[in-house]
Motif scaffolding. Structure first.
Motif, PDB file in Angstrom:
ATOM      1  N   SER A  71       1.026  -1.185  -0.225  1.00 52.70           N
ATOM      2  CA  SER A  71       0.269   0.210   0.264  1.00 52.70           C
ATOM      3  C   SER A  71       1.015   1.464   0.169  1.00 52.70           C
ATOM      4  CB  SER A  71      -0.874  -0.155   1.594  1.00 52.70           C
ATOM      5  OG  SER A  71      -1.708   1.060   1.643  1.00 52.70           O
ATOM      6  N   GLU A  72       0.819   1.905  -0.204  1.00 57.05           N
ATOM      7  CA  GLU A  72       1.419   3.282  -0.920  1.00 57.05           C
ATOM      8  C   GLU A  72       0.421   4.588   0.007  1.00 57.05           C
ATOM      9  OE1 GLU A  72       4.397   6.113  -3.645  1.00 57.05           O
ATOM     10  OE2 GLU A  72       2.946   3.374  -4.513  1.00 57.05           O
ATOM     11  N   GLU A  73       1.074   6.042   0.470  1.00 57.73           N
ATOM     12  CA  GLU A  73      -0.042   6.622   0.823  1.00 57.73           C
ATOM     13  C   GLU A  73       0.855   8.145   0.731  1.00 57.73           C
ATOM     14  OE1 GLU A  73      -0.984   6.720   5.031  1.00 57.73           O
ATOM     15  OE2 GLU A  73      -1.171   4.911   4.976  1.00 57.73           O
ATOM     16  N   LYS A  95       5.565  10.435   0.705  1.00 60.60           N
ATOM     17  CA  LYS A  95       4.778   9.185   0.493  1.00 60.60           C
ATOM     18  C   LYS A  95       5.175   8.073   1.709  1.00 60.60           C
ATOM     19  CE  LYS A  95       7.194   7.728  -3.766  1.00 60.60           C
ATOM     20  NZ  LYS A  95       6.861   8.007  -5.159  1.00 60.60           N
ATOM     21  N   ILE A  96       4.210   6.993   2.210  1.00 63.61           N
ATOM     22  CA  ILE A  96       4.572   6.064   2.929  1.00 63.61           C
ATOM     23  C   ILE A  96       4.341   4.780   1.999  1.00 63.61           C
ATOM     24  CG2 ILE A  96       3.848   5.021   4.754  1.00 63.61           C
ATOM     25  CD1 ILE A  96       2.813   7.478   5.920  1.00 63.61           C
ATOM     26  N   TYR A  97       5.103   3.971   2.112  1.00 65.28           N
ATOM     27  CA  TYR A  97       5.111   2.575   1.637  1.00 65.28           C
ATOM     28  C   TYR A  97       4.550   1.787   2.858  1.00 65.28           C
ATOM     29  CZ  TYR A  97       7.735   3.671  -2.410  1.00 65.28           C
ATOM     30  OH  TYR A  97       8.085   4.079  -4.112  1.00 65.28           O
ATOM     31  N   ALA A 117       6.020   0.236   7.688  1.00 61.64           N
ATOM     32  CA  ALA A 117       5.863   1.753   7.283  1.00 61.64           C
ATOM     33  C   ALA A 117       7.022   2.704   7.490  1.00 61.64           C
ATOM     34  CB  ALA A 117       5.024   2.606   7.862  1.00 61.64           C
ATOM     35  N   ILE A 118       7.501   3.040   5.920  1.00 59.98           N
ATOM     36  CA  ILE A 118       8.798   3.639   5.784  1.00 59.98           C
ATOM     37  C   ILE A 118       8.712   5.069   4.666  1.00 59.98           C
ATOM     38  CG2 ILE A 118      10.329   3.901   4.277  1.00 59.98           C
ATOM     39  CD1 ILE A 118      10.854   0.127   4.109  1.00 59.98           C
ATOM     40  N   ARG A 119       8.173   5.712   5.858  1.00 62.58           N
ATOM     41  CA  ARG A 119       7.920   7.110   5.261  1.00 62.58           C
ATOM     42  C   ARG A 119       9.289   7.968   4.379  1.00 62.58           C
ATOM     43  NH1 ARG A 119       9.005  12.818   7.087  1.00 62.58           N
ATOM     44  NH2 ARG A 119       9.465  12.442   9.087  1.00 62.58           N
ATOM     45  N   ARG A 123      12.966   9.039   5.291  1.00 63.19           N
ATOM     46  CA  ARG A 123      13.452   9.508   6.694  1.00 63.19           C
ATOM     47  C   ARG A 123      12.422   8.734   7.480  1.00 63.19           C
ATOM     48  NH1 ARG A 123      16.885  12.508   6.107  1.00 63.19           N
ATOM     49  NH2 ARG A 123      17.000  13.500   3.251  1.00 63.19           N
ATOM     50  N   GLU A 124      12.076   7.714   7.923  1.00 65.57           N
ATOM     51  CA  GLU A 124      11.498   7.470   9.234  1.00 65.57           C
ATOM     52  C   GLU A 124      11.281   6.193   8.578  1.00 65.57           C
ATOM     53  OE1 GLU A 124       7.836   7.251  12.118  1.00 65.57           O
ATOM     54  OE2 GLU A 124       8.044   9.366  10.673  1.00 65.57           O
ATOM     55  N   ALA A 125      11.436   4.847   9.442  1.00 66.78           N
ATOM     56  CA  ALA A 125      11.380   3.102   8.983  1.00 66.78           C
ATOM     57  C   ALA A 125      10.576   2.958  10.865  1.00 66.78           C
ATOM     58  CB  ALA A 125      12.237   2.384   8.608  1.00 66.78           C
ATOM     59  N   SER A 126       9.150   2.376  10.797  1.00 65.19           N
ATOM     60  CA  SER A 126       8.500   1.683  11.823  1.00 65.19           C
ATOM     61  C   SER A 126       7.583   1.202  11.992  1.00 65.19           C
ATOM     62  CB  SER A 126       7.930   2.893  12.413  1.00 65.19           C
ATOM     63  OG  SER A 126       6.586   3.795  11.432  1.00 65.19           O
ATOM     64  N   ILE A 127       7.606  -0.077  12.739  1.00 59.70           N
ATOM     65  CA  ILE A 127       6.808  -0.631  12.486  1.00 59.70           C
ATOM     66  C   ILE A 127       5.742  -0.598  13.058  1.00 59.70           C
ATOM     67  CG2 ILE A 127       6.462  -4.078  13.350  1.00 59.70           C
ATOM     68  CD1 ILE A 127       9.257  -4.051  12.160  1.00 59.70           C
TER      69      ILE A 127
END
Length: 114
Positions: A62-64, A71-73, A97-99, A107-111
């Protein structure tokens, strides 16, 4: 003259990319089995390029799209909403989620858990 390398920083990360990519939306449960690998390298994803992320994890589930071309993957670790069958409804949903910023840098990677 500097030596040029064809490898990227993503090549040095210890992730079973083949298994991850083969488990679209986390439907088969294979991503959950290698979740520890992702947690171990999550902070090292910051600063990588969008191409490196796609090389490691494949096309996002999914992509936002956000403001200012960010964008966020989203990659589902546990079975995501597109999965069918009983596994999809079992337990809480987890996703990576990877921003990415406008330049395609992580810039950010979180679970996160739903």
């Amino acid at each position: 003259m500097p030596l040029l390398s064809c490898s990227s920083p993503a090549d040095k990360l210890n992730i079973d990319s083949k298994t991850w990519k083969a488990d679209l939306n986390g439907c088969k449960g294979q991503r959950a089995a290698i979740q520890k690998q992702v947690e171990d390298v999550r902070l090292q994803l910051v600063g990588l390029k969008e191409g490196d992320i796609r090389k490691l994890f494949g096309k996002p589930d999914s992509e936002e799209l956000m403001e200012k071309s960010q964008k966020i993957y989203i990659y589902f670790i546990t079975p995501g909403p597109k999965c069918t069958g009983t596994m999809q409804n079992a337990g809480k949903k987890q996703a990576l989620a990877i921003r990415l910023d406008a330049l395609g840098d992580v810039r950010e990677a979180s679970i996160f858990k739903e």
